[in-house]
Design an enzyme around this catalytic site. Sequence first.
Site, PDB file in Angstrom:
ATOM      1  N   LYS A   2       4.778   0.348   9.327  1.00  0.00           N
ATOM      2  CA  LYS A   2       4.841   1.630   8.630  1.00  0.00           C
ATOM      3  C   LYS A   2       4.255   2.747   9.477  1.00  0.00           C
ATOM      4  O   LYS A   2       4.740   3.861   9.464  1.00  0.00           O
ATOM      5  CB  LYS A   2       4.049   1.536   7.313  1.00  0.00           C
ATOM      6  CG  LYS A   2       4.900   1.110   6.148  1.00  0.00           C
ATOM      7  CD  LYS A   2       4.119   1.188   4.854  1.00  0.00           C
ATOM      8  CE  LYS A   2       3.143   0.053   4.731  1.00  0.00           C
ATOM      9  NZ  LYS A   2       2.538  -0.062   3.405  1.00  0.00           N
ATOM     10  N   GLU A  49       0.871  -1.165   0.000  1.00  0.00           N
ATOM     11  CA  GLU A  49       0.000   0.000   0.000  1.00  0.00           C
ATOM     12  C   GLU A  49       0.916   1.226   0.000  1.00  0.00           C
ATOM     13  O   GLU A  49       1.828   1.307   0.832  1.00  0.00           O
ATOM     14  CB  GLU A  49      -0.873  -0.012   1.259  1.00  0.00           C
ATOM     15  CG  GLU A  49      -1.847   1.137   1.247  1.00  0.00           C
ATOM     16  CD  GLU A  49      -2.774   1.167   2.452  1.00  0.00           C
ATOM     17  OE1 GLU A  49      -2.785   0.199   3.242  1.00  0.00           O
ATOM     18  OE2 GLU A  49      -3.474   2.174   2.582  1.00  0.00           O
ATOM     19  N   ARG A  92       5.273 -13.100   9.516  1.00  0.00           N
ATOM     20  CA  ARG A  92       5.823 -11.744   9.421  1.00  0.00           C
ATOM     21  C   ARG A  92       7.229 -11.715   9.965  1.00  0.00           C
ATOM     22  O   ARG A  92       7.543 -12.450  10.901  1.00  0.00           O
ATOM     23  CB  ARG A  92       5.024 -10.873  10.385  1.00  0.00           C
ATOM     24  CG  ARG A  92       4.082  -9.929   9.816  1.00  0.00           C
ATOM     25  CD  ARG A  92       3.489  -9.073  10.921  1.00  0.00           C
ATOM     26  NE  ARG A  92       3.809  -7.686  10.626  1.00  0.00           N
ATOM     27  CZ  ARG A  92       3.224  -7.017   9.646  1.00  0.00           C
ATOM     28  NH1 ARG A  92       2.306  -7.584   8.897  1.00  0.00           N
ATOM     29  NH2 ARG A  92       3.547  -5.771   9.411  1.00  0.00           N
TER      30      ARG A  92
HETATM   31  P1  ATP Z   1       2.666  -2.332   7.895  1.00  0.00           P
HETATM   32  O1  ATP Z   1       1.983  -3.039   9.004  1.00  0.00           O
HETATM   33  O2  ATP Z   1       4.102  -2.037   8.145  1.00  0.00           O
HETATM   34  O3  ATP Z   1       1.893  -1.123   7.428  1.00  0.00           O
HETATM   35  P2  ATP Z   1       1.470  -3.719   5.770  1.00  0.00           P
HETATM   36  O4  ATP Z   1       1.327  -5.183   5.753  1.00  0.00           O
HETATM   37  O5  ATP Z   1       0.283  -2.907   6.046  1.00  0.00           O
HETATM   38  O6  ATP Z   1       2.684  -3.357   6.704  1.00  0.00           O
HETATM   39  P3  ATP Z   1       1.653  -3.470   2.974  1.00  0.00           P
HETATM   40  O7  ATP Z   1       2.138  -2.319   2.183  1.00  0.00           O
HETATM   41  O8  ATP Z   1       0.230  -3.815   2.896  1.00  0.00           O
HETATM   42  O9  ATP Z   1       2.099  -3.185   4.458  1.00  0.00           O
HETATM   43  O10 ATP Z   1       2.543  -4.749   2.691  1.00  0.00           O
HETATM   44  C1  ATP Z   1       2.830  -5.251   1.420  1.00  0.00           C
HETATM   45  C2  ATP Z   1       3.215  -6.692   1.556  1.00  0.00           C
HETATM   46  O11 ATP Z   1       4.327  -6.836   2.434  1.00  0.00           O
HETATM   47  C3  ATP Z   1       2.080  -7.489   2.155  1.00  0.00           C
HETATM   48  O12 ATP Z   1       1.923  -8.671   1.396  1.00  0.00           O
HETATM   49  C4  ATP Z   1       2.522  -7.773   3.546  1.00  0.00           C
HETATM   50  O13 ATP Z   1       2.000  -8.986   4.003  1.00  0.00           O
HETATM   51  C5  ATP Z   1       4.050  -7.792   3.426  1.00  0.00           C
HETATM   52  N1  ATP Z   1       4.660  -7.427   4.688  1.00  0.00           N
HETATM   53  C6  ATP Z   1       4.465  -6.295   5.387  1.00  0.00           C
HETATM   54  N2  ATP Z   1       5.148  -6.315   6.553  1.00  0.00           N
HETATM   55  C7  ATP Z   1       5.805  -7.496   6.588  1.00  0.00           C
HETATM   56  C8  ATP Z   1       6.668  -8.132   7.541  1.00  0.00           C
HETATM   57  N3  ATP Z   1       7.006  -7.546   8.686  1.00  0.00           N
HETATM   58  N4  ATP Z   1       7.160  -9.352   7.241  1.00  0.00           N
HETATM   59  C9  ATP Z   1       6.832  -9.946   6.077  1.00  0.00           C
HETATM   60  N5  ATP Z   1       6.020  -9.416   5.163  1.00  0.00           N
HETATM   61  C10 ATP Z   1       5.499  -8.208   5.395  1.00  0.00           C
HETATM   62 MG    MG Z   2      -1.537  -4.044   3.860  1.00  0.00          MG
HETATM   63 MG    MG Z   3      -0.466  -1.382   7.234  1.00  0.00          MG
END
Ligand code: ATP
Ligand code: MG
Ligand code: MG
Length: 550
Positions: A268, A32, A258
Amino acid sequence: METPSNFLRAIIEEDLAHNRNEGRVVTRFPPEPNGFLHIGHAKSICLNFGLARDYGGRCHLRFDDTNPGKEDPVYVESIKEDVHWLGFDWGSHLHHASDYFERLYGFAVELIRQGKAYVCSLPPEEMRRYRGTLTEPGVNSPYRDRPVEENLDLFARMRAGEFPEGAHVLRAKIDMASPNMNMRDPALYRILHQEHQNTGSNWCIYPMYDFAHGLSDALEHITHSICTLEFADHRPLYDWILDQLDVPARPRQYEFNRLNINYTVTSKRKLKQLVDERLVSGWDDPRMPTISGMRRRGFPPAALRDFCERIGVSRSDSCVDMSLLENCVREELDAAAPRAMAVLRPLRVVIENYPEDREEFFDLPNHPKNPDMGGRKAGFSREIFIERDDFMESPCPKFFRLAPGREVRLRGAYLITCTGVRKGPDGEIEAVICSYDPQTRGGDAPDGRKVKGTLHWVGARHGRRAEIRLYDRLFMAETPGKDADFLTQINPHSLVTLTDCVVEESLTRAAPEDRFQFERQGYFCADRFEHTPEKPVFNRTVGLRDSWSK
Ligand code: ATP
Ligand code: MG
Ligand code: MG
């Protein structure tokens, strides 16, 4: 055949063996654009692009841009740059969930026609209350049985902008008594009168993640939709949506653990708080666990890929030690980084028996084990700088470096012996007085006498002034946020800026992002944005030895 190294590979190999999905493997990385990517995303990138590469498939980069208020083109650009820098390429498959807004709208209309979605007009608090709790079933919305025609009309008027935010939402009609909260008539669309970074003001209703994600996967013919474990109980909804609709492909969702790392945060939202509250210099501050921060710190992309390979994937959450990441960085840099000499906290040494008008140049190898990396010349004259720490006027028992009456080796140059010190008015040592043995050019004595200490040095006449930034862990707490607000747990010594360093003249020719081992000090890189030949700036990437595990 080799045993697959993780459960996702096992699934893919099994699918390929049965020729499922016509023998294709198509994955996607779906960030995102609401922040910069961090080390957790690096794991997901290496995983998704790595699987596609290893099984002859392809991996899409898809911006999961369904929350217009939090998204920004700056983030879109940084994400593209970071994925490329990590060494991966999406080819012609750069997509946005927002590219599908019109088709997603069509799918929603189709669900309404089938009687499987309805416009709900409960105020948000009421809707929450009707949803029930983990121990109590939900209650059907009074709008659940709205006739199809009325739903179609209201949904079209939602799109046309007739209603304020919160007036209505489109919900799936599934099961308000489901033990899985995600199945209790989840929202599919909400009204947001907001500009979108990709679609501008075309829309004022936006699809929810769960609705947009699976359908985007299907539209792109994704075969394996890999996400983190917190989405495991969204999978029934993912499947439900795809099962109701006539979609061009039927992707499957798989979840993995994760990545969490100690002494830092991988969220983020929290990283954005650090930036917004100016606790760091920006998303790419070298202390940040963002990809751009690690890049600026000097981490090589190959080290990040190696790290992601080593931590592997599984289905149980755990916390990885920062030292594992740093060891991958050290290993990569030990082989790849040329050596150089830099004095961080300089102390002047005057070599009294070295003629004042003389200078000479020593040929030093750039790498002790790799002659292919060539060499460089280090200029030497009567005055040089050594590290302040490398001299003690009254040495303690285990101190083997320079002290009055002691002889040490200057790396690649001569053996010198301390004959005295010169002090300033307040007793501060201004310079160390030494004599050198001309027979020891190159650093060895013809009579075979041993000296215990070897010091790095920079010639006072030939060296150049530089700024060097020493970075340490950003948080003092092993799990920031666990026992206190994470913003109060920042390490006050996470950045030490030294402005009086002296470095070999050769280092002024370093290009931004060039990486070095400064002998006896650690690995450093020329700052990506601020380093110039006139004003060299180096960032400490990592020390020579692990300082995390105690
Ligand atoms: P955050 O919680 O940091 O905002 P998010 O999952 O909301 O992370 P996205 O931009 O939606 O962030 O993530 C893109 C991809 O990266 C998704 O498929 C997510 O599952 C993966 N991802 C995000 N954080 C991690 C992590 N700590 N370990 C492994 N994969 C991750
Ligand atoms: Mg997400
Ligand atoms: Mg998020």
